[in-house]
Design an enzyme around this catalytic site. Structure first.
Site, PDB file in Angstrom:
ATOM      1  N   HIS A  36       0.839  -1.207   0.000  1.00 40.92           N
ATOM      2  CA  HIS A  36       0.000   0.000   0.000  1.00 40.92           C
ATOM      3  C   HIS A  36       0.872   1.254   0.000  1.00 40.92           C
ATOM      4  CE1 HIS A  36      -3.622   2.377   1.312  1.00 40.92           C
ATOM      5  NE2 HIS A  36      -2.661   3.163   1.796  1.00 40.92           N
ATOM      6  N   GLU A  37       1.872   1.281   0.878  1.00 42.76           N
ATOM      7  CA  GLU A  37       2.730   2.462   0.976  1.00 42.76           C
ATOM      8  C   GLU A  37       3.652   2.597  -0.235  1.00 42.76           C
ATOM      9  OE1 GLU A  37       2.353   4.812   3.094  1.00 42.76           O
ATOM     10  OE2 GLU A  37       0.780   3.709   4.144  1.00 42.76           O
ATOM     11  N   HIS A  40       1.881   4.249  -3.101  1.00 48.14           N
ATOM     12  CA  HIS A  40       1.842   5.710  -2.981  1.00 48.14           C
ATOM     13  C   HIS A  40       3.131   6.324  -3.507  1.00 48.14           C
ATOM     14  CE1 HIS A  40      -1.923   6.017  -0.956  1.00 48.14           C
ATOM     15  NE2 HIS A  40      -1.538   5.478   0.187  1.00 48.14           N
TER      16      HIS A  40
END
Length: 251
Positions: A36-37, A40
């Site tokens: 998820h990170e 980004h």
């Protein structure tokens, strides 16, 4: 929450089973939070901002992303967070487009991982009816539990981040379509963290209270839990039903 998904009642489980449960839980949490990170950071880089890259955050090394409170939340409540990837929107080639793309990247990544997890869950379910040895059957049981957990955590994380509350991704998505002086955005920048802490605290209190005999309707005061279980649960079922159509013999 995580352990409950793996084994409804583990009172008779042996030490090896507990070890396998913990290992699966750690791997599943890792595969929900870290990608998820990274998503980004990668999308920010593609939009012209190398901040995450220069800070060494485009890596699968969990130490770079670890946040103790967010990690504990993942185990206790089924949703959590990692250390936020640093992003400087001022570097974006197209400010609003970049803001939206970076915000949705983590959520999209979690949903894709959940979709693929339900595929492997379905394949394990299919394989359990076709294996000829007990050892192979037991391996598939654990793999099936792992992919169920992985899908559940990713969907929970995705829908948690979709909430339009600062500093979550849902807020960033709304911010990308509004002016900096929008009343909702200004309110959230000031109060969003407190609202989020309140919702999380309420969810944790009701989760602890549910161990005792309480009226069933009392659980609906867990706004986060009700929201997460409804949307994440329904999307999970949709994915499973899709793979049932694609893979003959899966039940």
């Amino acid at each position: 929450m995580i352990f409950g998904l793996l084994l409804g009642d583990s009172s008779g489980a042996n030490a090896l089973m507990y070890f396998v449960m913990i290992l699966m839980s750690l791997v599943a949490a890792y595969l929900a939070i870290v990608p998820h990170e990274i998503a980004h950071g990668l999308v920010a880089l593609w939009n012209g901002d190398p901040t995450a890259k220069y800070n060494g955050r485009l890596t699968m090394n969990p130490v770079k992303h670890f946040d103790l409170i967010g990690f504990i939340m993942m185990f206790l409540m089924g949703f959590g967070y990692a250390k936020p990837v640093p992003v400087n929107p001022g570097n974006f080639k197209h400010y609003k487009r970049g803001l939206f793309a970076v915000a949705i990247a983590g959520i999209a990544t979690n949903i894709i991982i959940a979709f693929l997890s339900t595929l492997f869950y379905s394949l394990c379910s299919y394989g359990m009816f076709n294996v000829k040895t007990d050892q192979a059957y037991n391996v598939l049981v654990y793999l099936k539990a792992f992919f169920q957990l992985l899908a559940s955590l990713n969907l929970s994380l995705a829908f948690f981040n979709l909430l339009p509350i600062f500093p979550l991704d849902g807020y960033r998505m709304i911010e990308s379509f509004t002016s900096p002086y929008n009343r909702f955005c200004r309110f959230m920048r000031v109060n969003g963290r407190y609202i989020l802490y309140g919702l999380i605290g309420l969810s944790l209190i009701i989760s602890m209270a549910s161990r005792y005999p309480i009226p069933s309707w009392f659980r609906y005061f867990d706004i986060l839990g009700t929201y997460r279980s409804f949307f994440a649960g329904n999307l999970y079922n949709l994915f499973i039903n899709f793979w049932r159509l694609m893979i003959p013999g899966v039940i």
